[in-house]
Design an enzyme around this catalytic site. Structure first.
Site, PDB file in Angstrom:
ATOM      1  N   ASP A 174       0.637  -1.166   0.241  1.00  0.00           N
ATOM      2  CA  ASP A 174      -0.053  -0.074   0.065  1.00  0.00           C
ATOM      3  C   ASP A 174       0.576   1.361  -0.297  1.00  0.00           C
ATOM      4  O   ASP A 174       2.150   0.385  -0.357  1.00  0.00           O
ATOM      5  CB  ASP A 174      -1.300   0.270   0.989  1.00  0.00           C
ATOM      6  N   HIS A 224       0.580  -8.551  -5.058  1.00  0.00           N
ATOM      7  CA  HIS A 224      -0.352  -7.392  -4.092  1.00  0.00           C
ATOM      8  C   HIS A 224       0.441  -6.536  -3.405  1.00  0.00           C
ATOM      9  O   HIS A 224       0.974  -6.287  -2.596  1.00  0.00           O
ATOM     10  CB  HIS A 224      -1.098  -8.041  -2.516  1.00  0.00           C
ATOM     11  N   ASP A 249      -0.687 -17.961  -6.930  1.00  0.00           N
ATOM     12  CA  ASP A 249       0.167 -16.765  -6.954  1.00  0.00           C
ATOM     13  C   ASP A 249      -1.569 -15.821  -7.586  1.00  0.00           C
ATOM     14  O   ASP A 249      -1.147 -15.625  -8.968  1.00  0.00           O
ATOM     15  CB  ASP A 249       0.849 -16.605  -8.093  1.00  0.00           C
ATOM     16  N   GLU A 257       1.069 -10.490  -0.812  1.00  0.00           N
ATOM     17  CA  GLU A 257       1.695  -9.352  -0.276  1.00  0.00           C
ATOM     18  C   GLU A 257       3.651  -9.068   0.417  1.00  0.00           C
ATOM     19  O   GLU A 257       3.870  -9.563   1.204  1.00  0.00           O
ATOM     20  CB  GLU A 257       0.694  -8.371   0.342  1.00  0.00           C
TER      21      GLU A 257
END
Length: 626
Positions: free
Chosen positions: A79, A412, A464, A473
């Site tokens: 993020d 991710h 995956d 992530e």
């Protein structure tokens, strides 16, 4: 359910007890890639020597609304939020890696990059600590950030800054940041004495702030609770900071702090099964044990011995020699939780690595309740975890992006999953990013080289998929402890033997078989008198005994020695009595693994199997060259 349990038990028997063998992994390459990952996580104005070229400047107004410059630092994971607690832990463990293994890092050309990675964090912490009793601990918030899928270069999410102060304390956050600054002051002591002194000044102030105004940081910065909740409280961080300040200053005040508060703050009472951004006790206990082994315990020797007992219980539990052992997957990986389990793998492996060296220094073994452990066995364990990460696992998957051939392609991660801002500056909207980029099934347009993803589940399974954030992530604190382990494994410059002992093979260890001329002729086969262009080499890489039965692990290397690409491959395997990984079974034969469609000229592929007999008969029954 019954069959799954049976299979799991079988694999535990076959893999869980495997002693470490000499690996073919390129630890130097893995080290370089793992350090490079930090450049992909940078926030702020990127420098001219930025090596991750698909990233650009971001977060250039961070802190402006609060009247403070908070440009810089690291995004923690996939993020675009800057969380102070895990960022500080990342920097502390990077520093510890450099302090212990700086010589190996330098000899492999990575010390400068590692120090740059530390400084990117500490420069930010200096900005985030504008007053003795004020520390900014977060920029942005997870709720608004997770609602959007955007590149950091053009994020439109809330960039509010959150702080702790004397009225809204955060001893855990301030303590961890003090530890990071103290450890970093050691790193810069020779190369930049004035910067080192500045870091140490901040470390002293932050420790005093943390100790005097006590409280959990997530009670003050409540937006962090859903993402980085301080479950363990702040006592471990206060001890952790004191331990690092003692390492940095040799000031008896901090030694006394560890001695006088060890019992009341849990340093001598908690026997841990994890070490990470939240729980620091195992790290504290390891550092205090080092002090004790150096003969510096003084009047606190009795207390420090209790710290050491807990440190050694942690080490014993890693190798299954304690009354309460750390759980592992059937393939042998430490397993703590489903969400980003890999953070605990690398941090525990690092502690085991440094402790093996501490034991060697003091010329002693580890005395566990279920048997003794030598320093080399402890290092072997760390090596086994690294080898698993790099591909020696039931799936033959590398969990480091960009290392090997079979690594995660749908990570991710906002930045890597969206076309580079430097390539296409067309604005990606908050929700449009989910529709266009998050949901696409293809590989990431930008390879997040060196990122260590969350990893497999308790049964070594891994999907995956970009939406599988628990497994795909990455995080900065996954990589930071790994630097030291990889540096230690690369060379023996510390004086300890890197060629770890293996078990002498009973069966013939190497069998080289040229593949026969194929029966069918998709391409013209070589003349009968000519050797086949596809060769097979088998090697027994390890053996161990379980319940009176000896098991063997075989590595099989298939090499394309032709001048063309191998497109079709059929392998016949007979006399195989155990599990096999790294090939795909099709009917009664085997072919390329799922992640490989061909084998270029001069390249090799490897697959492994385990059973309790001499090598299986492995032959290439058919192939096609184009």
């Amino acid at each position: 359910m019954g069959s799954r349990t049976t299979i799991s038990i079988l694999v535990v028997l076959l893999l869980g007890l495997v002693q470490l063998a000499i690996s073919g992994h390129d630890y130097k390459q893995a080290l370089s890639k793992s350090i490079l990952f930090f450049e992909a996580q940078r926030s702020g104005h990127l420098p001219p020597n930025q090596r991750v070229s698909w990233r650009s400047h971001s977060g250039l107004y961070d802190g402006k609304s609060s009247g403070v410059d908070l440009v810089g630092g690291y995004y923690d994971a996939g993020d675009n939020v800057k969380f102070g607690l895990p960022m500080a832990f990342t920097v502390t463990t990077m520093c510890w890696s450099i302090i212990e293994y700086g010589g190996q890092l330098e000899s492999n050309g990575e010390l400068g990059h590692a120090i740059d990675a530390v400084k990117w964090g500490t420069d930010y912490f200096i900005k985030a600590h504008p007053e003795p009793n004020v520390l900014y601990g977060e920029v942005g918030d997870g709720k608004s950030d997770h609602y959007c899928w955007q590149r950091p270069e053009e994020m439109t999410t809330d960039r509010r800054a959150y702080k702790i102060d004397r009225n809204n304390p955060g001893s855990d956050l301030a303590g961890e940041t003090a530890a990071a600054m103290a450890a970093a002051s050691i790193v810069f002591r020779r190369s930049d004495p004035s910067y080192s002194a500045e870091l140490l000044r901040h470390a002293h102030q932050l420790f005093e702030f943390a100790d005097k105004y006590r409280g959990k940081y997530d009670s003050s910065i409540t937006v962090a609770q859903k993402y980085y909740r301080s479950v363990s409280g702040y006592n471990d961080e206060l001890l952790w900071a004191a331990a690092w300040l003692y390492q940095a200053t040799n000031d008896k005040y901090y030694l006394d702090y560890l001695g006088k508060n060890g019992d009341s703050m849990g340093g001598t009472g908690w026997s841990m099964t994890e070490f990470g951004w939240d729980v620091k006790y195992a790290g504290v206990q390891t550092l205090v044990a080092k002090v004790l082994m150096q003969g510096k315990g003084g009047e606190h020797t009795a207390v420090f011995e209790r710290y050491q007992q807990k440190a050694e219980q942690f080490m014993c539990s890693l190798l299954g020699k304690s009354t309460k052992n750390i759980k592992k997957t059937p393939g042998g990986l430490i397993f703590r939780q489903s969400w980003n389990n890999m953070q605990f793998v690398t941090s525990a492996s690092f502690l085991a690595t440094v402790y093996s060296d501490y034991l060697s220094y003091s010329k002693r073994d580890l005395l566990c309740s279920q048997g003794n452990i030598s320093p080399s066995q402890l290092l072997e364990f760390s090596k086994s975890q690294v080898d698993y990460i790099l591909g020696d696992n039931p799936r033959a998957t590398s969990y480091m992006v960009g290392y090997g051939e079979n690594y995660p392609r749908q990570v991710h991660h906002r930045g890597s999953s969206i076309v580079s801002f430097n390539v296409d500056q067309k604005f990606v909207t908050c929700r449009g990013g989910y529709a266009t980029w998050f949901s696409r099934k293809g590989s990431d347009p930008n390879v997040l080289t060196g990122a260590l993803v969350g990893g497999p589940d308790a049964y070594d399974n891994f999907a995956d998929q970009r939406d599988n954030y628990e497994q795909t992530e990455p995080a900065t604190y996954n990589n930071a402890p790994l630097l030291g382990v990889l540096a230690r494994l690369i060379s023996g410059s510390t004086g300890f033997d890197q060629l770890l002992p293996g078990v002498s093979p009973t069966p013939s260890p190497v069998i080289i078989k040229p593949a026969p001329v194929p029966q069918r002729k998709p391409t013209k086969p070589p003349a009968a008198s000519s050797p086949s262009p596809i060769t097979i080499s088998q090697k027994m890489t390890n053996s161990w005994k379980n319940e009176g039965k000896v098991y063997y692990r075989y590595s099989t290397i298939l090499t394309n020695r032709s001048t063309k690409t191998l497109k079709i491959l059929k392998i016949s395997i007979t006399k195989l009595y155990g599990p096999i990984w790294g090939v795909t079974k099709t009917g009664n034969s085997f072919s390329f693994p799922s992640w490989m469609q061909s084998l270029p000229s001069g390249k090799s592929m490897e697959f492994v199997y385990i059973h309790s007999a001499s090598p299986a008969d492995v032959l290439v029954s058919n192939y096609s060259l184009e």
